[in-house]
Design a protein around this motif. Sequence first.
Motif, PDB file in Angstrom:
ATOM      1  N   SER A 229       7.097  -0.013  -0.381  1.00 34.05           N
ATOM      2  CA  SER A 229       7.472  -0.844  -1.524  1.00 34.05           C
ATOM      3  C   SER A 229       6.323  -1.117  -2.484  1.00 34.05           C
ATOM      4  O   SER A 229       6.473  -1.901  -3.403  1.00 34.05           O
ATOM      5  CB  SER A 229       8.053  -2.171  -1.027  1.00 34.05           C
ATOM      6  OG  SER A 229       7.058  -2.892  -0.328  1.00 34.05           O
ATOM      7  N   GLY A 230       5.160  -0.492  -2.295  1.00 37.81           N
ATOM      8  CA  GLY A 230       4.067  -0.694  -3.232  1.00 37.81           C
ATOM      9  C   GLY A 230       2.758  -1.023  -2.551  1.00 37.81           C
ATOM     10  O   GLY A 230       2.524  -0.669  -1.406  1.00 37.81           O
ATOM     11  N   THR A 231       1.921  -1.744  -3.268  1.00 43.36           N
ATOM     12  CA  THR A 231       0.565  -2.053  -2.834  1.00 43.36           C
ATOM     13  C   THR A 231       0.415  -3.556  -2.636  1.00 43.36           C
ATOM     14  O   THR A 231       0.907  -4.338  -3.442  1.00 43.36           O
ATOM     15  CB  THR A 231      -0.436  -1.585  -3.914  1.00 43.36           C
ATOM     16  OG1 THR A 231      -0.246  -0.182  -4.125  1.00 43.36           O
ATOM     17  CG2 THR A 231      -1.863  -1.843  -3.510  1.00 43.36           C
ATOM     18  N   ARG A 232      -0.285  -3.939  -1.581  1.00 45.70           N
ATOM     19  CA  ARG A 232      -0.628  -5.343  -1.331  1.00 45.70           C
ATOM     20  C   ARG A 232      -2.141  -5.460  -1.248  1.00 45.70           C
ATOM     21  O   ARG A 232      -2.811  -4.567  -0.728  1.00 45.70           O
ATOM     22  CB  ARG A 232       0.000  -5.841  -0.028  1.00 45.70           C
ATOM     23  CG  ARG A 232       1.490  -5.984  -0.131  1.00 45.70           C
ATOM     24  CD  ARG A 232       2.068  -6.500   1.174  1.00 45.70           C
ATOM     25  NE  ARG A 232       3.511  -6.565   1.065  1.00 45.70           N
ATOM     26  CZ  ARG A 232       4.218  -7.683   1.100  1.00 45.70           C
ATOM     27  NH1 ARG A 232       3.627  -8.826   1.297  1.00 45.70           N
ATOM     28  NH2 ARG A 232       5.523  -7.648   0.974  1.00 45.70           N
ATOM     29  N   TYR A 233      -2.654  -6.577  -1.765  1.00 51.62           N
ATOM     30  CA  TYR A 233      -4.101  -6.757  -1.753  1.00 51.62           C
ATOM     31  C   TYR A 233      -4.470  -8.229  -1.859  1.00 51.62           C
ATOM     32  O   TYR A 233      -3.704  -9.052  -2.346  1.00 51.62           O
ATOM     33  CB  TYR A 233      -4.759  -5.978  -2.901  1.00 51.62           C
ATOM     34  CG  TYR A 233      -4.236  -6.333  -4.266  1.00 51.62           C
ATOM     35  CD1 TYR A 233      -4.845  -7.327  -5.029  1.00 51.62           C
ATOM     36  CD2 TYR A 233      -3.129  -5.682  -4.800  1.00 51.62           C
ATOM     37  CE1 TYR A 233      -4.366  -7.650  -6.289  1.00 51.62           C
ATOM     38  CE2 TYR A 233      -2.644  -5.998  -6.055  1.00 51.62           C
ATOM     39  CZ  TYR A 233      -3.265  -6.987  -6.791  1.00 51.62           C
ATOM     40  OH  TYR A 233      -2.783  -7.321  -8.035  1.00 51.62           O
ATOM     41  N   TYR A 234      -5.659  -8.536  -1.354  1.00 52.81           N
ATOM     42  CA  TYR A 234      -6.254  -9.864  -1.516  1.00 52.81           C
ATOM     43  C   TYR A 234      -7.002  -9.886  -2.836  1.00 52.81           C
ATOM     44  O   TYR A 234      -7.560  -8.873  -3.265  1.00 52.81           O
ATOM     45  CB  TYR A 234      -7.265 -10.159  -0.401  1.00 52.81           C
ATOM     46  CG  TYR A 234      -6.643 -10.270   0.964  1.00 52.81           C
ATOM     47  CD1 TYR A 234      -5.968 -11.420   1.345  1.00 52.81           C
ATOM     48  CD2 TYR A 234      -6.735  -9.224   1.867  1.00 52.81           C
ATOM     49  CE1 TYR A 234      -5.403 -11.521   2.607  1.00 52.81           C
ATOM     50  CE2 TYR A 234      -6.175  -9.319   3.119  1.00 52.81           C
ATOM     51  CZ  TYR A 234      -5.508 -10.470   3.490  1.00 52.81           C
ATOM     52  OH  TYR A 234      -4.944 -10.551   4.725  1.00 52.81           O
ATOM     53  N   GLU A 235      -7.020 -11.058  -3.447  1.00 56.99           N
ATOM     54  CA  GLU A 235      -7.842 -11.249  -4.633  1.00 56.99           C
ATOM     55  C   GLU A 235      -8.580 -12.568  -4.503  1.00 56.99           C
ATOM     56  O   GLU A 235      -7.972 -13.601  -4.240  1.00 56.99           O
ATOM     57  CB  GLU A 235      -6.995 -11.248  -5.904  1.00 56.99           C
ATOM     58  CG  GLU A 235      -7.836 -11.398  -7.164  1.00 56.99           C
ATOM     59  CD  GLU A 235      -7.010 -11.270  -8.427  1.00 56.99           C
ATOM     60  OE1 GLU A 235      -6.731 -10.117  -8.830  1.00 56.99           O
ATOM     61  OE2 GLU A 235      -6.630 -12.321  -8.985  1.00 56.99           O
TER      62      GLU A 235
ATOM     63  N   ASP B  59       4.621  -3.489  -7.081  1.00 52.99           N
ATOM     64  CA  ASP B  59       5.622  -2.509  -6.637  1.00 52.99           C
ATOM     65  C   ASP B  59       5.484  -1.161  -7.332  1.00 52.99           C
ATOM     66  O   ASP B  59       6.233  -0.230  -7.039  1.00 52.99           O
ATOM     67  CB  ASP B  59       7.031  -3.055  -6.784  1.00 52.99           C
ATOM     68  CG  ASP B  59       7.435  -3.325  -8.230  1.00 52.99           C
ATOM     69  OD1 ASP B  59       6.702  -2.925  -9.162  1.00 52.99           O
ATOM     70  OD2 ASP B  59       8.491  -3.947  -8.427  1.00 52.99           O
ATOM     71  N   GLY B  60       4.533  -1.026  -8.267  1.00 54.17           N
ATOM     72  CA  GLY B  60       4.271   0.253  -8.909  1.00 54.17           C
ATOM     73  C   GLY B  60       5.239   0.610 -10.027  1.00 54.17           C
ATOM     74  O   GLY B  60       5.176   1.710 -10.561  1.00 54.17           O
ATOM     75  N   THR B  61       6.116  -0.302 -10.410  1.00 58.95           N
ATOM     76  CA  THR B  61       7.088  -0.012 -11.462  1.00 58.95           C
ATOM     77  C   THR B  61       6.596  -0.406 -12.844  1.00 58.95           C
ATOM     78  O   THR B  61       7.314  -0.222 -13.820  1.00 58.95           O
ATOM     79  CB  THR B  61       8.417  -0.743 -11.190  1.00 58.95           C
ATOM     80  OG1 THR B  61       8.180  -2.158 -11.225  1.00 58.95           O
ATOM     81  CG2 THR B  61       9.018  -0.333  -9.863  1.00 58.95           C
ATOM     82  N   GLY B  62       5.409  -0.972 -12.917  1.00 64.36           N
ATOM     83  CA  GLY B  62       4.902  -1.407 -14.211  1.00 64.36           C
ATOM     84  C   GLY B  62       5.281  -2.836 -14.546  1.00 64.36           C
ATOM     85  O   GLY B  62       4.985  -3.324 -15.633  1.00 64.36           O
ATOM     86  N   ASN B  63       5.953  -3.514 -13.642  1.00 65.54           N
ATOM     87  CA  ASN B  63       6.348  -4.906 -13.875  1.00 65.54           C
ATOM     88  C   ASN B  63       5.248  -5.889 -13.526  1.00 65.54           C
ATOM     89  O   ASN B  63       5.463  -7.087 -13.561  1.00 65.54           O
ATOM     90  CB  ASN B  63       7.609  -5.244 -13.065  1.00 65.54           C
ATOM     91  CG  ASN B  63       8.814  -4.489 -13.573  1.00 65.54           C
ATOM     92  OD1 ASN B  63       8.915  -4.193 -14.752  1.00 65.54           O
ATOM     93  ND2 ASN B  63       9.717  -4.162 -12.664  1.00 65.54           N
ATOM     94  N   GLY B  64       4.088  -5.388 -13.155  1.00 65.86           N
ATOM     95  CA  GLY B  64       2.974  -6.262 -12.820  1.00 65.86           C
ATOM     96  C   GLY B  64       2.978  -6.645 -11.360  1.00 65.86           C
ATOM     97  O   GLY B  64       3.699  -6.091 -10.543  1.00 65.86           O
ATOM     98  N   ARG B  65       2.200  -7.631 -11.060  1.00 62.89           N
ATOM     99  CA  ARG B  65       2.046  -8.049  -9.676  1.00 62.89           C
ATOM    100  C   ARG B  65       2.757  -9.367  -9.434  1.00 62.89           C
ATOM    101  O   ARG B  65       2.970 -10.149 -10.365  1.00 62.89           O
ATOM    102  CB  ARG B  65       0.568  -8.178  -9.341  1.00 62.89           C
ATOM    103  CG  ARG B  65      -0.112  -9.279 -10.140  1.00 62.89           C
ATOM    104  CD  ARG B  65      -1.573  -9.272  -9.902  1.00 62.89           C
ATOM    105  NE  ARG B  65      -2.181 -10.456 -10.505  1.00 62.89           N
ATOM    106  CZ  ARG B  65      -3.407 -10.827 -10.308  1.00 62.89           C
ATOM    107  NH1 ARG B  65      -4.192 -10.112  -9.529  1.00 62.89           N
ATOM    108  NH2 ARG B  65      -3.885 -11.902 -10.874  1.00 62.89           N
TER     109      ARG B  65
END
Length: 168
Positions: free
Chosen positions: A110-116, A135-141
């Motif tokens: 379903s995309g990428t997850r990350y800590y910030e 989610d990689g659709t261009g809708n942002g995080r």
Amino acid sequence: MSLSLDLAAALNPLVGQTFVPPKTVSVSDASGLTIAVDLISVESLGVACEELSLTVPALGAATLDTLKKWASDLCRRVTYLLENIGPLEFDAQGQQVMIRSTPPDTTTTSGTRYYEVILSLQGGGQFSLRRYHNDGTGNGRTPVPLQITHEQLSKLVNDLLATIPTNP
């Protein structure tokens, strides 16, 4: 008592509870260091939260180099999250450093997850930890709950405090 023990004591009576909207629990020491956690739920093994933050008033007059040192020390020490973290951006004008997962988690379909992590000098020294999903659709995080055991939370608080630069 240390801030990690104070935080554990504040979380203990909340075990088994869920909060909508999130409940902020904070603890401070005599120097003004303040740890705050925006809780979604507290369970016997850990917590789900939106954000973990630390305020360090003593860093009010610090420089960007001080933040860079804090970021470097923090990234070397915090090795127990789902992904390693490393400095990504240094913003001299905004007086902040951005740290992210290196590399982010791309194992889900379903995309990428990350800590910030954001380290900032605005309003004194500020630390903020959140987790995001793209989610990689261009809708942002979108923010996702940060899930951490009580043991990891205590270690993270202690590591945060141990890496605060002493000579701002």
